[in-house]
Motif scaffolding. Structure first.
Motif, PDB file in Angstrom:
ATOM      1  N   VAL A   8       0.857  -1.187   0.000  1.00 36.46           N
ATOM      2  CA  VAL A   8       0.000   0.000   0.000  1.00 36.46           C
ATOM      3  C   VAL A   8       0.892   1.235   0.000  1.00 36.46           C
ATOM      4  O   VAL A   8       1.716   1.411   0.898  1.00 36.46           O
ATOM      5  CB  VAL A   8      -0.953   0.010   1.211  1.00 36.46           C
ATOM      6  N   ASN A   9       0.738   2.040  -1.010  1.00 26.60           N
ATOM      7  CA  ASN A   9       1.549   3.248  -1.188  1.00 26.60           C
ATOM      8  C   ASN A   9       3.046   2.939  -1.047  1.00 26.60           C
ATOM      9  O   ASN A   9       3.787   3.651  -0.382  1.00 26.60           O
ATOM     10  CB  ASN A   9       1.105   4.327  -0.198  1.00 26.60           C
ATOM     11  N   THR A  34      -7.480   7.039   6.118  1.00 31.65           N
ATOM     12  CA  THR A  34      -8.865   7.500   6.015  1.00 31.65           C
ATOM     13  C   THR A  34      -9.074   8.509   4.892  1.00 31.65           C
ATOM     14  O   THR A  34     -10.146   9.105   4.773  1.00 31.65           O
ATOM     15  CB  THR A  34      -9.330   8.111   7.351  1.00 31.65           C
ATOM     16  N   GLY A  35      -8.070   8.694   4.048  1.00 30.27           N
ATOM     17  CA  GLY A  35      -8.243   9.567   2.889  1.00 30.27           C
ATOM     18  C   GLY A  35      -9.214   8.985   1.882  1.00 30.27           C
ATOM     19  O   GLY A  35      -9.919   9.705   1.186  1.00 30.27           O
ATOM     20  N   THR A  36      -9.273   7.682   1.792  1.00 34.72           N
ATOM     21  CA  THR A  36     -10.237   7.009   0.917  1.00 34.72           C
ATOM     22  C   THR A  36     -11.584   7.024   1.618  1.00 34.72           C
ATOM     23  O   THR A  36     -11.689   6.569   2.753  1.00 34.72           O
ATOM     24  CB  THR A  36      -9.778   5.559   0.648  1.00 34.72           C
ATOM     25  N   HIS A  37     -12.588   7.565   0.959  1.00 33.30           N
ATOM     26  CA  HIS A  37     -13.875   7.762   1.623  1.00 33.30           C
ATOM     27  C   HIS A  37     -14.920   6.723   1.220  1.00 33.30           C
ATOM     28  O   HIS A  37     -14.823   6.138   0.137  1.00 33.30           O
ATOM     29  CB  HIS A  37     -14.417   9.154   1.293  1.00 33.30           C
ATOM     30  N   VAL A  72      -1.467  -1.412  -4.106  1.00 37.77           N
ATOM     31  CA  VAL A  72      -2.584  -0.487  -3.942  1.00 37.77           C
ATOM     32  C   VAL A  72      -2.037   0.915  -3.726  1.00 37.77           C
ATOM     33  O   VAL A  72      -1.080   1.094  -2.965  1.00 37.77           O
ATOM     34  CB  VAL A  72      -3.465  -0.905  -2.740  1.00 37.77           C
ATOM     35  N   VAL A  73      -2.588   1.883  -4.423  1.00 44.44           N
ATOM     36  CA  VAL A  73      -2.223   3.281  -4.180  1.00 44.44           C
ATOM     37  C   VAL A  73      -3.486   4.040  -3.792  1.00 44.44           C
ATOM     38  O   VAL A  73      -4.505   3.952  -4.472  1.00 44.44           O
ATOM     39  CB  VAL A  73      -1.560   3.936  -5.415  1.00 44.44           C
ATOM     40  N   THR A  74      -3.401   4.758  -2.680  1.00 46.58           N
ATOM     41  CA  THR A  74      -4.520   5.576  -2.224  1.00 46.58           C
ATOM     42  C   THR A  74      -4.135   7.045  -2.383  1.00 46.58           C
ATOM     43  O   THR A  74      -2.999   7.361  -2.739  1.00 46.58           O
ATOM     44  CB  THR A  74      -4.835   5.299  -0.740  1.00 46.58           C
ATOM     45  N   ILE A  75      -5.065   7.920  -2.062  1.00 48.32           N
ATOM     46  CA  ILE A  75      -4.797   9.351  -2.168  1.00 48.32           C
ATOM     47  C   ILE A  75      -3.568   9.748  -1.326  1.00 48.32           C
ATOM     48  O   ILE A  75      -2.799  10.634  -1.712  1.00 48.32           O
ATOM     49  CB  ILE A  75      -6.060  10.176  -1.761  1.00 48.32           C
ATOM     50  N   GLU A  76      -3.345   9.025  -0.213  1.00 50.65           N
ATOM     51  CA  GLU A  76      -2.184   9.342   0.637  1.00 50.65           C
ATOM     52  C   GLU A  76      -0.868   9.032  -0.065  1.00 50.65           C
ATOM     53  O   GLU A  76       0.193   9.509   0.355  1.00 50.65           O
ATOM     54  CB  GLU A  76      -2.233   8.544   1.950  1.00 50.65           C
ATOM     55  N   GLY A  77      -0.936   8.212  -1.128  1.00 48.24           N
ATOM     56  CA  GLY A  77       0.290   7.796  -1.808  1.00 48.24           C
ATOM     57  C   GLY A  77       0.685   8.706  -2.959  1.00 48.24           C
ATOM     58  O   GLY A  77       1.693   8.438  -3.630  1.00 48.24           O
ATOM     59  N   LEU A  78      -0.073   9.747  -3.210  1.00 45.76           N
ATOM     60  CA  LEU A  78       0.217  10.569  -4.394  1.00 45.76           C
ATOM     61  C   LEU A  78       1.282  11.635  -4.151  1.00 45.76           C
ATOM     62  O   LEU A  78       2.162  11.857  -4.976  1.00 45.76           O
ATOM     63  CB  LEU A  78      -1.061  11.243  -4.920  1.00 45.76           C
ATOM     64  N   ALA A  79       1.195  12.331  -3.036  1.00 42.31           N
ATOM     65  CA  ALA A  79       2.170  13.390  -2.754  1.00 42.31           C
ATOM     66  C   ALA A  79       3.537  12.769  -2.459  1.00 42.31           C
ATOM     67  O   ALA A  79       3.619  11.663  -1.931  1.00 42.31           O
ATOM     68  CB  ALA A  79       1.703  14.218  -1.569  1.00 42.31           C
ATOM     69  N   THR A  80       4.603  13.462  -2.865  1.00 40.25           N
ATOM     70  CA  THR A  80       5.939  12.949  -2.543  1.00 40.25           C
ATOM     71  C   THR A  80       6.698  13.996  -1.731  1.00 40.25           C
ATOM     72  O   THR A  80       6.764  15.160  -2.132  1.00 40.25           O
ATOM     73  CB  THR A  80       6.754  12.639  -3.813  1.00 40.25           C
ATOM     74  N   ASP A  81       7.259  13.570  -0.631  1.00 42.20           N
ATOM     75  CA  ASP A  81       8.067  14.440   0.240  1.00 42.20           C
ATOM     76  C   ASP A  81       7.383  15.782   0.500  1.00 42.20           C
ATOM     77  O   ASP A  81       8.005  16.849   0.375  1.00 42.20           O
ATOM     78  CB  ASP A  81       9.459  14.675  -0.372  1.00 42.20           C
TER      79      ASP A  81
END
Lengths: 161, 267
Positions: A8-9, A34-37, A72-81
């Motif tokens: 995950v991410n 909990t970013g995935t709603h 699995v990639v969630t919204i939390e996995g999009l931003a980097t650093d």
């Protein structure tokens, strides 16, 4: 109880869960992502969209055990650093959200759309691509604008899994 | 959702083995079955996931036929060059199912085995005279769809592939329910050397059906005018909050005419 191993991410995760656990439930309640709603919980609204092996899926309509072995990639996995993903940044810049509830799903769907159809998306392609995502605040206008801008900004950038 | 035992066999023989248990159900893409289980309208004791079973995916042209593996996702059919060259109407049909995330999970085999009266694929199978291939036998489309959510499949039978004879031309016209994207009515018209077949989904109380009167008229003269006077009897059609039987009967005529016009325009 079945054991589920996922990435995950980018991080390996494993959990013992009931077979009936939905992927979204595992993400939110077991992994506390909990970013995935959960909006409608009936496969319609798209607030729960995540990427499984690079493809957008409704995580309320998939069992966690079905994702065993998947990335699995969630919204939390999009931003980097600490830097927002170009699609996230485009939503911020273009007022692509009001209450923000649908936004994680909108953004994950938008990134999937760019991965499939490229960086130059016309309004029609974007609206068709949002068929499975509902927003109750914006009337979609600024979401469509955000996605067009985000798609262009993603050009040459790292693709989210 | 009630709990169940989850099985993920790697081959057909073990999948079939799991089906021998009482109250076992196959899981393909899960886009219907999982919502149904969430609503407790289905509560299988054993769920047999087909996603790891070897040999159930893939799209290939085999002589006169287009052969699609049962676990092939709608998005793969929609995006397939092989499909869009052989039967473009089938690619467009797949592109019109649900939404992008649903198309990434839903499968052709799952859709056929479920035989929802408003699903799209049954119309394509029936109009194209497809053969549904299982772990045990081959079933012609005319025998496969037996009623509302009913098929000729036995309890331990698993759809493995679907073989579509490539027609000269075909078109699928759908009037989608604006909320669900399911067909309020969908009409698939296929023109081949031995005649024309017309299949209707979304409208029949017993699921997908053919329209022999239209087939005869179109086989004689393939033009939109040929189907114009043909009335559909509304007495066996679905009537619900989305549309009355009479409205659906009317739509069958309109969509059939448009499908014929679409075919006439394609090279």
């Amino acid at each position: 109880m079945p054991k589920v191993n996922l990435t995950v991410n980018g991080k390996p995760v494993s959990a013992d869960i009931e077979a009936r656990t939905l992927l979204v439930t595992m993400l939110r309640e077991t992994l506390k992502l909990t970013g995935t709603h959960v909006g409608c919980d009936t496969s319609q609204c798209g607030a729960c969209v995540v990427h499984v092996d690079g493809k957008a899926v409704k995580s309320c309509t998939m069992l966690a055990v079905q994702a065993d072995g998947a990335r699995v990639v969630t919204i939390e996995g999009l931003a980097t650093d600490g830097t927002l993903h170009p699609m996230q940044e485009a939503f911020r810049e273009n007022h692509g959200l009001q209450c923000g509830f649908c936004t994680p799903g909108m953004i994950m769907t938008a990134v999937d759309l760019v991965n499939r159809e490229g960086n130059e998306l016309d309004e029609h392609a974007i609206r068709e691509g949002l068929e499975g995502n509902l927003c109750r605040c914006t009337g979609y206008h600024n979401i469509v604008k955000s996605i067009a801008a985000g798609a262009r900004a993603m050009k040459g950038k790292r693709r989210a899994a | 959702m009630y709990d169940f035992s989850f099985h993920r066999p790697a081959d057909l023989a073990s999948a079939e083995g799991y089906l021998k248990a009482a109250e076992a159900k196959l899981l393909a893409g899960g886009q219907t079955l999982i919502p149904t289980m969430k609503q407790r309208l289905a509560a299988p004791k054993h769920l047999v996931d087909l996603s790891n079973v070897a040999g159930l995916t893939g799209i290939e042209r085999k002589g006169r036929n287009l052969v699609i593996g049962a676990m092939t996702r709608h998005a793969e059919v929609a995006g397939s060059g092989v499909v869009n060259k052989a039967i473009p109407a089938l690619g467009l049909l797949a592109e019109g199912i649900g939404d992008p995330a649903v198309r990434n999970r839903g499968t052709i085999g799952g859709s056929l085995a479920n035989n929802d009266p408003s699903a799209d694929y049954p119309a394509a199978c029936l109009a194209l005279d497809a053969t549904i291939i299982t772990n045990k036998r081959e079933i012609g489309a005319d025998e496969f769809f037996t009623g509302l959510f009913e098929t000729a499949l036995g309890a331990d039978e698993i759809v493995t592939r679907v073989s579509f004879p490539v027609p000269i031309k075909a078109a699928y016209l759908k009037f989608p329910n604006p909320a669900s994207r399911y067909a309020l009515v969908g009409v698939f018209v296929a023109k081949d050397t031995d005649g024309v077949r017309v299949a209707v989904t979304g409208a029949g109380e017993s699921g997908v059906f053919r329209v022999p009167a239209m087939e005869r008229a179109l086989s004689k003269k393939f033009s939109a005018k040929a189907v114009e006077g043909i009335k559909i009897d509304p007495s066996t059609l679905i009537s619900d909050i989305h549309g009355s039987a009479a409205y659906r009967a009317h739509l069958v005529g309109v969509l059939a005419r448009r499908a014929v016009e679409t075919i006439a325009k394609t090279k």
